[in-house]
Design a protein around this motif. Sequence first.
Motif, PDB file in Angstrom:
ATOM      1  N   UNK A  42       0.839  -1.201   0.000  1.00 54.65           N
ATOM      2  CA  UNK A  42       0.000   0.000   0.000  1.00 54.65           C
ATOM      3  C   UNK A  42       0.874   1.250   0.000  1.00 54.65           C
ATOM      4  N   UNK A  43       1.953   1.240   0.788  1.00 52.52           N
ATOM      5  CA  UNK A  43       2.878   2.369   0.783  1.00 52.52           C
ATOM      6  C   UNK A  43       3.477   2.563  -0.607  1.00 52.52           C
ATOM      7  N   UNK A  44       3.823   1.462  -1.273  1.00 52.73           N
ATOM      8  CA  UNK A  44       4.377   1.525  -2.623  1.00 52.73           C
ATOM      9  C   UNK A  44       3.360   2.114  -3.600  1.00 52.73           C
ATOM     10  N   UNK A  45       2.099   1.722  -3.470  1.00 48.09           N
ATOM     11  CA  UNK A  45       1.053   2.265  -4.339  1.00 48.09           C
ATOM     12  C   UNK A  45       0.884   3.766  -4.115  1.00 48.09           C
ATOM     13  N   UNK A  46       0.958   4.193  -2.859  1.00 48.46           N
ATOM     14  CA  UNK A  46       0.887   5.629  -2.577  1.00 48.46           C
ATOM     15  C   UNK A  46       2.031   6.377  -3.259  1.00 48.46           C
ATOM     16  N   UNK A 190      -7.399   7.647  -7.540  1.00 53.07           N
ATOM     17  CA  UNK A 190      -7.392   8.833  -6.684  1.00 53.07           C
ATOM     18  C   UNK A 190      -8.522   8.805  -5.658  1.00 53.07           C
ATOM     19  N   UNK A 191      -9.407   7.824  -5.741  1.00 53.57           N
ATOM     20  CA  UNK A 191     -10.480   7.649  -4.760  1.00 53.57           C
ATOM     21  C   UNK A 191     -10.021   6.667  -3.692  1.00 53.57           C
ATOM     22  N   UNK A 192      -9.187   7.137  -2.782  1.00 55.53           N
ATOM     23  CA  UNK A 192      -8.727   6.317  -1.667  1.00 55.53           C
ATOM     24  C   UNK A 192      -8.029   5.045  -2.148  1.00 55.53           C
ATOM     25  N   UNK A 193      -7.262   5.176  -3.214  1.00 53.71           N
ATOM     26  CA  UNK A 193      -6.511   4.044  -3.783  1.00 53.71           C
ATOM     27  C   UNK A 193      -7.433   2.863  -4.094  1.00 53.71           C
TER      28      UNK A 193
END
Length: 239
Positions: A42-46, A190-193
């Motif tokens: 999830x951090x990577x996706x951010x 962009x909608x909360x990943x």
Amino acid sequence: MLRIIDARTGQSVDAAPARRGLTRIEAHTEGFDVTALRVLLVADLLVRALELGGTPVWALLDEERQQAELRAGAAALGIRPFEDGRDAASGLGETQVLHVVREGGAEPDGVRVAVAAVHAPAPPEDTDPAVLRLALLGRRRGVPLSLDAETLEEAHATLARWRHAVADWARRPSRPVPDEVRTELRTAWEDDLDIPGVLGVLRRVESAPDLPDGARFEAFAHADRLLGVELTRDLGSPR
């Protein structure tokens, strides 16, 4: 603009409130297991989503235990390296700090991006790391995930089908990503990943009857800058 639900307040906030201002992302894993890998993913996706929007990012791993295992597991999943949060100085002018945490875990000050648990036996040793990554992407981050054999088999079949299709589409004349497809992809992430939303857009692109194959290829290649599952890996391979 990427917006994220802050687990502290339940409110949606801008992931990067200042245009092109530095955003610091801290991953808090609390040891090594599949849920920890989901936190890192999830951090990577951010990081990827913010960089696609032109925002500079500083990614840190705030963990003292099993760092070697965490970093090896992250590298296998195509997760970009994190700096060591224990040694990094703060106050480098960042305009936002996002803490990626497992639900019920650490509660640092600042915006918290909560990640639900993964219930899973150890995957087979020969599992393609991209298959594991795609399986982890198949549910929104706040939804618990059972990473069983059926889930891995489904991810394997999807990834194999998409890689074959992308390699085939690449042989056709290139076409730009249609504006509506690009908008749908960006609106989803962009909608909360909402990564399952991104995958849903790709399924529609895959089967849309009037879309040129060259445009399908470009849409999948564009989305893979976020997904990171090597959809173009089989380009140039024999049919």
